[in-house]
Write an enzyme that holds these catalytic residues in place. Structure first.
Site, short mmCIF file in Angstrom:
data_model
loop_
_atom_site.label_atom_id
_atom_site.label_comp_id
_atom_site.label_asym_id
_atom_site.label_seq_id
_atom_site.Cartn_x
_atom_site.Cartn_y
_atom_site.Cartn_z
N TYR A 175 0.82 -1.21 0.00
CA TYR A 175 0.00 0.00 0.00
C TYR A 175 0.86 1.26 0.00
CZ TYR A 175 -4.39 -2.51 0.63
OH TYR A 175 -5.48 -3.31 0.43
N GLY A 215 -25.02 -16.86 -18.93
CA GLY A 215 -23.72 -17.32 -19.39
C GLY A 215 -22.97 -18.10 -18.35
N GLU A 241 -8.09 -7.09 5.62
CA GLU A 241 -7.27 -8.17 5.07
C GLU A 241 -6.47 -8.87 6.15
OE1 GLU A 241 -5.19 -5.91 2.11
OE2 GLU A 241 -7.11 -5.38 1.16
#
Length: 408
Positions: free
Chosen positions: A97, A273, A139
């Protein structure tokens, strides 16, 4: 919380940044990759070439700035969750980051020039780091919760089965080379890392197309065919054309937040799809653990020969006590029970207290979601999975892209 001084500056400069943010993102990627070429393997080269990648980044940054200044209505909790899940599956690390922040603010200064005073640069740097810290926290929690080392998120798995599902669509069965299949939830995906030769390594997310409870994982991949000047998808072509039983590919632990709820109300599963992949896993899981739960499945496909996982859906749908299935083909000879033409969103049944799961092209999902909302289904009960760069959730589709305008 954004400081009061920075909030005032960001509000004043948001129109200028929004107007140039896609150009800023493009410049950011250009300079970052030039200085850190190793990061190229973390990013989808196809999305970068098409411009989707820069628009996705631009949309997320602008949406977060609007969130901090109280001028936007994007649900940032879901945006952060989606990004964090994808980052964990790729092994994004906190120190990266810093690299991103440095190049992003430099790109803002380069594109906007003298308009970026030290005060403006500081305010937008604050926006970035508030966003980054929120993502890093989400995270880190995920890494710790699942016992993942972010430096080693991918492990070699062996291809132990290969099935030609439909035109351009292949299912691969993946077995771990050590340990067992990690715990996961229906609707999640894994990152598959493919060594394409010549030092090119690319990672893509593929939904698990079966429910948990097997000793292998299954992904179902449709080859992306290029249109116009766009090339075929590199990883999808590699997996559908070149990979064979016995080959090894890198596989991450499952991730993703579009997972089955724990309720008992009716389910409305709508796909188009290859968007049928998470729907197939959800349906199989419900048939195994809650067969009394009513399910309505609606699927759209160009033609019967392209309909992947049709037998899977039929098999598990038959195990449910209440299952209504509609399949719409746009062309070709229709098999028994199929409908010709496109899915009409307003024709999709909406039982009381139903929860919906959508997966397919963004315009298709947008139309279906709009119809469900108009007919009274609360937004919190409408879940969707976006394949590739998410330009919908943050409104990035609407951002002006000077590069694409020039190309036109």
């Amino acid at each position: 919380m954004l400081s009061a001084r920075s909030a005032t500056t960001v509000r004043a400069t948001l129109p200028a940044v929004r107007g140039a943010v896609v150009e800023i993102a493009g410049r950011f990627y250009e300079t970052m990759f030039a200085e850190h070429p190793g990061l190229l393997n973390l990013f989808n080269r196809g999305s970068r070439a098409s411009g989707e990648q820069r628009k996705a980044l631009a949309g997320a940054v602008v949406a977060y700035a609007e969130h901090l200044t109280g001028t936007g209505d994007v649900p940032m909790r879901s945006v952060v969750s989606r990004i964090a899940h994808k980052h964990v599956s790729l092994g994004i690390k906190p120190e990266q980051y810093t690299v991103v922040g440095r190049h992003l603010i430099a790109a803002v200064k380069e594109v906007l020039g003298d308009a970026v005073t030290p005060e403006v640069a500081s305010a937008w740097d604050e926006v970035y780091w508030l966003f980054a810290v929120r993502l890093i926290a989400a995270e880190t929690r995920a890494y710790q919760r699942d016992g993942i080392d972010p430096h080693h998120v991918s492990a070699p798995w062996k291809v132990v089965g290969r099935t030609e599902e439909a035109e351009d669509a292949v299912s691969l069965l993946l077995a771990p080379t050590f340990g067992g299949v990690p715990a996961h939830r229906p609707g999640q995906y894994v990152t598959v890392t493919a060594d394409l030769g010549g030092g090119v390594v690319q990672a893509r997310q593929y939904t698990l197309s079966r429910a948990p409870g097997h000793d292998t994982l299954r992904i179902t991949v449709r080859r992306v065919r290029g249109r116009g000047d766009a090339p075929d998808g590199t990883v999808s072509t590699f997996l559908t054309r070149d990979v064979r039983v016995g080959d090894l590919v890198g596989v991450s632990r499952p991730a993703g937040d579009t997972v089955l709820d724990t309720g008992s109300g009716p389910l409305v599963l709508v796909s188009a799809g290859i968007g049928i992949t998470p729907i197939a896993a959800l349906l199989e899981h419900v048939a195994a653990v809650r067969p009394e739960r009513p399910v309505i499945a609606v699927h759209a496909e160009r033609e019967p020969g392209r309909h992947a996982l049709r037998e899977h859906v039929e098999e598990h749908g038959a195990r449910l006590e209440s299952f209504r299935s509609t399949v719409c083909y746009q062309r070709g000879d229709l098999p028994p029970g199929a409908v010709g033409g496109r899915v009409v969103p307003d024709d999709i049944p909406v039982p009381p207290d139903a929860t919906a799961y959508l997966c397919g092209p963004v315009p298709f999902m947008r139309d279906v979601r709009t119809s469900l909302l108009r007919r009274g289904m609360p937004a919190v009960r409408i879940h969707f999975e976006v394949f590739g760069s998410d330009l919908w959730t943050t409104g990035a589709e609407q951002l002006p892209d000077p590069a694409l305008a020039a190309a036109d």
